[in-house]
Design an enzyme around this catalytic site. Structure first.
Site, PDB file in Angstrom:
ATOM      1  N   SER A 150       0.824  -1.205   0.000  1.00 36.77           N
ATOM      2  CA  SER A 150       0.000   0.000   0.000  1.00 36.77           C
ATOM      3  C   SER A 150       0.862   1.261   0.000  1.00 36.77           C
ATOM      4  O   SER A 150       1.652   1.470  -0.921  1.00 36.77           O
ATOM      5  CB  SER A 150      -0.960  -0.042   1.190  1.00 36.77           C
ATOM      6  N   ASP A 249     -10.077  -3.641  -5.005  1.00 39.40           N
ATOM      7  CA  ASP A 249      -9.237  -2.607  -4.401  1.00 39.40           C
ATOM      8  C   ASP A 249      -9.279  -1.360  -5.273  1.00 39.40           C
ATOM      9  O   ASP A 249      -9.056  -1.455  -6.489  1.00 39.40           O
ATOM     10  CB  ASP A 249      -7.795  -3.132  -4.310  1.00 39.40           C
ATOM     11  N   HIS A 279      -8.177  -4.802  -0.554  1.00 43.08           N
ATOM     12  CA  HIS A 279      -6.988  -4.079  -0.111  1.00 43.08           C
ATOM     13  C   HIS A 279      -6.708  -4.422   1.350  1.00 43.08           C
ATOM     14  O   HIS A 279      -7.612  -4.466   2.181  1.00 43.08           O
ATOM     15  CB  HIS A 279      -7.204  -2.570  -0.238  1.00 43.08           C
TER      16      HIS A 279
END
Length: 330
Positions: A150, A249, A279
């Site tokens: 991320s 995501d 995610h």
């Protein structure tokens, strides 16, 4: 995705980011009783006058005693504002055990107290210390993999771009897990997944936009390729790359676009989309199929160069034996 699951996700996917509340929620992971049994070692490296804490995770005691030849330098996720080395303890320990490599996790400074590029500079200092052998002297740069998930994926990509631009040491590989490589999560975003996956899947486009606002120092930062690597005009000369994205995501399409751009620039790139995943799945336990699938891709990617090197050495040995036999007959 089943309707019942989707309904629960819709309930959980609401609101923007309130930093202190998000940090308190993340800190719950520090209560994990397994953490005291993990094989780890705390150290520090310098970014100028600032001491950046790092934590080493070992696959087993034997490697801790006798050293290792390969390592992963890891930057945690959390939107540049939450999470820590502490909250990623189990993730990094699992990574060390699953890959057989030492994992070095970096405690970079967080926004909004420390906005761009402070956290990135902490990560860059840790990367160069690692690549110079100041952390693990036996490990050479080509045997280092820089990795992040991320926001950590953003930092990993930016660190590699910065090292390339500065003509300093580069790692042999980079692994980017659902990386945040763009800087816009409003309706102006060019990526379809921001719209199709931007609500109802835990991480929302509203939250991502909040994270970006907290991370940036000025609006101009959003155009900086070290802030948003997918915007870089030149992507040549970067490490071999593995990109993993999640089906549901909002960051999916930008990560996949970055993989395509890296490949078009002449880099060796591998990409896999984890079907059914949201995610943040990488922080789930090793018993989860999405995590197991990811480690299969990661381990194959990490072994690839070693296998090729062994094959090349074997061919060289065969050639040497043939040469000796030929000279013997002469």
């Amino acid at each position: 995705m089943k309707k019942a699951v989707k309904a629960i996700l819709n309930v959980l996917s609401y609101g923007g980011i309130e930093v202190e509340s998000a940090r308190r929620l993340a800190d719950i992971k520090k209560l994990d009783p397994i953490r005291i049994f993990l094989r780890k070692l705390d150290m520090e490296i310098y970014n100028g006058d600032y001491k950046v804490p790092i934590r080493l995770f070992f696959p087993d005691e034997k490697m801790e005693e006798h050293g290792a030849k390969e390592a992963i330098l890891f930057f945690h996720g959390g939107g540049w504002t939450t999470e820590s080395v502490e909250t990623y303890d189990r993730v990094c320990a699992r990574m060390a055990q699953s890959t057989g490599q030492i994992v070095v996790s970096v405690e970079y400074r967080l926004a909004p107290e420390h906005r761009f590029p402070t956290g990135l500079e902490d990560c860059y200092a840790a990367a160069q210390a690692m690549l110079r052998g100041e952390i693990l002297p036996e490990i050479t740069p080509e045997n280092v993999t820089i990795m992040g998930d991320s926001a950590g994926g953003n930092l990993a990509a930016a660190v590699c771009l910065m090292a390339r631009d500065k003509k300093e040491l580069l790692p042999g590989k980079q692994i980017l897990i659902y990386p945040a490589v763009n800087s816009c999560y409003t309706e102006k975003s060019p990526y379809k997944s921001v719209k199709t996956n931007g609500t109802g899947y835990l991480l929302t486009s509203v939250k991502m936009e909040d994270y970006v606002i907290l991370y940036q120092r000025t609006e101009e930062d959003r155009k900086n390729p070290y802030f948003a690597p997918v915007l870089a005009e030149n992507l040549q000369g970067l490490p071999d790359t593995l990109v993993l994205t999640a089906q549901y995501d909002p960051l999916r399409d930008e990560g996949e676009d970055y993989a395509k751009k890296l490949k078009r620039a002449g880099n060796l790139v591998e990409h896999h989309r984890i079907k059914g995943a949201l995610h943040g799945y990488f922080a789930l336990g090793i018993e989860h199929l999405y995590v197991q699938e990811s480690f299969q891709y990661m381990n194959a990617f990490l072994r690839e160069e070693k296998q090729q090197k062994n094959a090349d050495e074997e061919l060289e040995n065969i050639a040497a034996v043939k040469k000796q036999l030929t000279h013997g007959k002469a």
